[in-house]
Structure formats: C-alpha cells, structure tokens
Design an enzyme around this catalytic site. Sequence first.
Site, PDB file in Angstrom:
ATOM      1  N   HIS A  27       0.860  -1.266   0.101  1.00  0.00           N
ATOM      2  CA  HIS A  27      -0.145  -0.048   0.007  1.00  0.00           C
ATOM      3  C   HIS A  27       1.171   1.271  -0.044  1.00  0.00           C
ATOM      4  O   HIS A  27       1.708   1.506   1.111  1.00  0.00           O
ATOM      5  CB  HIS A  27      -0.909   0.194   1.203  1.00  0.00           C
ATOM      6  CG  HIS A  27      -1.838   1.057   1.352  1.00  0.00           C
ATOM      7  ND1 HIS A  27      -2.973   1.093   0.749  1.00  0.00           N
ATOM      8  CD2 HIS A  27      -1.670   2.386   1.752  1.00  0.00           C
ATOM      9  CE1 HIS A  27      -3.513   2.443   1.029  1.00  0.00           C
ATOM     10  NE2 HIS A  27      -2.954   3.267   1.476  1.00  0.00           N
ATOM     11  N   CYS A  28       0.767   2.118  -1.316  1.00  0.00           N
ATOM     12  CA  CYS A  28       1.872   3.389  -1.155  1.00  0.00           C
ATOM     13  C   CYS A  28       0.893   4.458  -0.988  1.00  0.00           C
ATOM     14  O   CYS A  28       0.114   4.664  -1.564  1.00  0.00           O
ATOM     15  CB  CYS A  28       2.044   3.328  -2.630  1.00  0.00           C
ATOM     16  SG  CYS A  28       3.268   4.698  -2.959  1.00  0.00           S
TER      17      CYS A  28
END
Length: 476
Positions: free
Chosen positions: A196-197
């Site tokens: 998850h960025c």
Amino acid sequence: MTPGGGSGPMKDCEYSQISTHSSSSPMESPHKKKKSVPKRKWEVFPGRNKFFCNGRIMMARQTGVFYLTLVLILVTSGLFFAFDCPYLSEKITPAIPAIGGILFFFVMGTLLRTSFSDPGVLPRATPDEAADLERQIDIANGSSSGGYRPPPRTKEVIINGQTVKLKYCFTCKIFRPPRASHCSLCDNCVERFDHHCPWVGNCVGKRNYRFFYMFILSLSFLTVFIFAFVITHVILRSQQTGFLNALKDSPASVLEAVVCFFSVWSIVGLSGFHTYLISSNQTTNEDIKGSWSNKRGKENYNPYSYGNIFTNCCAALCGPLSPSLIDRRGFIQPDTPQLAGPSNGITMYGATQSQSNMAAATPLLQSEPSINSEELPLPGKTSISGPCATLTLGQPTPPSSMPNLTSDSGLTDIIPLKEEHEGHQFLTPEEAPSPPGMLPSGSPITHSHTMHVLSLASQDSLHEDSVRGLVKLSSV
C-alpha cells in the site's frame, strides 16, 4: 337560438372527459410512494475506499500524502518551466523544455492512472457463499466443541511443482488466491498484492503495478533531468555575474535544486528495487517475508519466475491487463418478491408487494368478506371459521347442485335478513362497488346482496345447527 325564436331555448351540453390516470380512485392509497432511485454498488462498497465521478475513480481514504505528491511535482516542474527553461532554451537548445514537458506529462499520466484505478480488489463472499464455505470447512476439519478454535484455515495447491498455501480471509470470507493479501488500510483483499503506497493514495496490485513502476521510473528521470539542468543554469549564470549574483537572479533554481537533491535518492533507489523485483517476478510483500529464493535448485524456489529476466519483465509490463472483478458502477438488484405477511388473519400466498399494499390500503378488502370455493361449508358440518378468504379470479365456481345465490327468495328463506338483523346495515352492490379486477362483471355474486359476517362471541354458540344452503351467517 334567440329567445324570440319558434323553438325553445337549447343549451349546449358540455361533457368533461374523466381521466382514469390522473384521478385517484377510492381503491388507490392516498399516500403515493416516491419512486426510489436504485443505488450503485460503489455507494455500499464494504471496503475503506473513496469513489469519485460516480464510481469511476477509486482511491484509499487516506489521500493526504497523495496531494503532497501532486504539489511537489507540480510546483517543482512549474518553477523549472517558468524560470530555467527560457534561459536554457536560449543558451543551449530548445529541446530541453520539450523533453521536460514530455517527461512531465508521462509522470502525471502514470501517477493518476495508478491512483485512480482498481488495484485488483477481490469481491467478498455473499452470505450464502460464506455459509456454504463454512460448512465445507467444518466438514473437512470436524466440528469443534467448547471454546477450542481450530488452527488457521489453509488450502494447499501446487504451482510449477511448488506447494503454495491459500489462506482463509476472515473478513472477506474467501480463500485468497496465490499472491493475494488483505490490505489493513483499505480493508480489501488485493490480487497479487505488492504494497500500500500512501504517495499514490492507493494499493499497488495486479491491475496497477505496471503503471506504478512506470511512474516511479519516469519520475526518477524527471527528477534527475530537472536537477541536472538547474545546476547547469546556475553554473552558466555564475560564469557571467558570479555565484552569489546567479543565486539572487534565479532564486527559484535554489528551491528546485534542494527539492530534487533530497528526493532523487529515494526515488531512484525505489526504482532500482522494483526493477529487481520485476526481473525476478516477485512482489514487495513476498520479498519482505522472504517467501522465495531466486535460485532454482533450492526447495523454496520462486514458482512464478520464468527463469529469464527478459521474460519476467515482459510478463509484468507487457502482459494483458485483467479486468476489474468488482462492478463498481453496477446497480443494486432489487429484492425478489417474497411471501407477504398475514393481514387481518388472512394469509396471502404468492402475492407481490404491490398487491399486498393495495389490499392494505383498500377498506373493502379488509372489511368485506367474500366466498372461497375451497372453504365453503358443506351440509351436515358446523361452520366455525372466521371471515372467508377472497374469491379471486381464476378460482373454480360453486357447483350447480348448490343453491343459487342470485335468488333473493332463496336467501330470505334461509336467512331472514331484515327481520332478525334490523340494527345492522348491509351494503348493496351499488352502494359498495367492488375493487377493479377482483370480481368479474358477469359473476353471480355481483347481483346478490353483500353479506357481512358478524364477529363471533365464542365458538360454543355454533353447535347443532346444520347448514342447509350454501352460506350461513351466524350472529350473537
């Protein structure tokens, strides 16, 4: 004609046409329900996501860092095109702003494509699917008694000779496919989950990984490009007016150099790390956990690698893009017609919601009893039933051997209405019209008197009275 004419005065008759659609009949409910607008599936999506443009854009809820990314790219590039490109295009070549513009638009396009797309969210199981899966698990593992919790639920599959475990997700109620994982921030299971960025405001998975990689790779080139030509601009000015005067003449170049200097190391390093992952066909999640080894001879070799760097890169970047598994813009299907609840002791089977609503809003359907051929009292039996059910269209008519209800004399012989029940009022067919579609116009019941069954004080009052006709009315 004039009043003095030979013939009497004639007046034109005006007729007003009755509109059957606009006027409300007594059978219609006074409170009309508003037409409900069907909801789309993104409005009731169970994950922690935000949707824009009627479900076309899908992002995570935490988007603050994403806006910071946009500001840094837009401000740095804007200052470069406004203060450095005019001098560089004049002193060196006009190709510098052109190349910078191409890189800028490519970076913005891949960033928005990564941030606004579905990363590969897996749909959750429906209640029926979850119940069936729980039943299968209980049968396979055996039902547990007491407070004992069975071990983690897993399944094993073989991929290219390597045993891979499929873990059960207690949130989505599914067995996750290989390489899938549940994101704790978005609360979704993502296919081929990488990480998850927060910088792009979305998960990085199977459907947007290639755009994420092209974003960080092109951003690395853009950062290096801006940093190199900003230093070139300062050096060329310092040769003419000195270093301090060059900084005073172009203060924006100083800000651009500082931003690019501190960000280029992380961006270039991230690009190199993901280049290694693509060449070995791994994900960030698998590399951090140490799931696979790059050496083919070891026991935990990577079953997803093709054994060739070029083939792995082509599979990750040039392969077909899988469609989205969640129908974000689809409409929620309305519930199927179910059995209506009992109304006044009468159970209506197979009735739709509109029919039950019409029956509830119609006083005649609630108070006026009718005759059902299946519940007609037979001679020699005692009738202890309450109000009869409604005689709807399509039911069988009474046999011809039974007394005819159309004869007023036959009714008065069996039941003296006016003499015994003077205090009760009975409606005639003209005074109480039947609901449309309930009784046919040619039915014998429409020509007979409408009879009301009085409420019974107790069932003991009905005894030893045999019914000699088709209908017997009992009163207290």
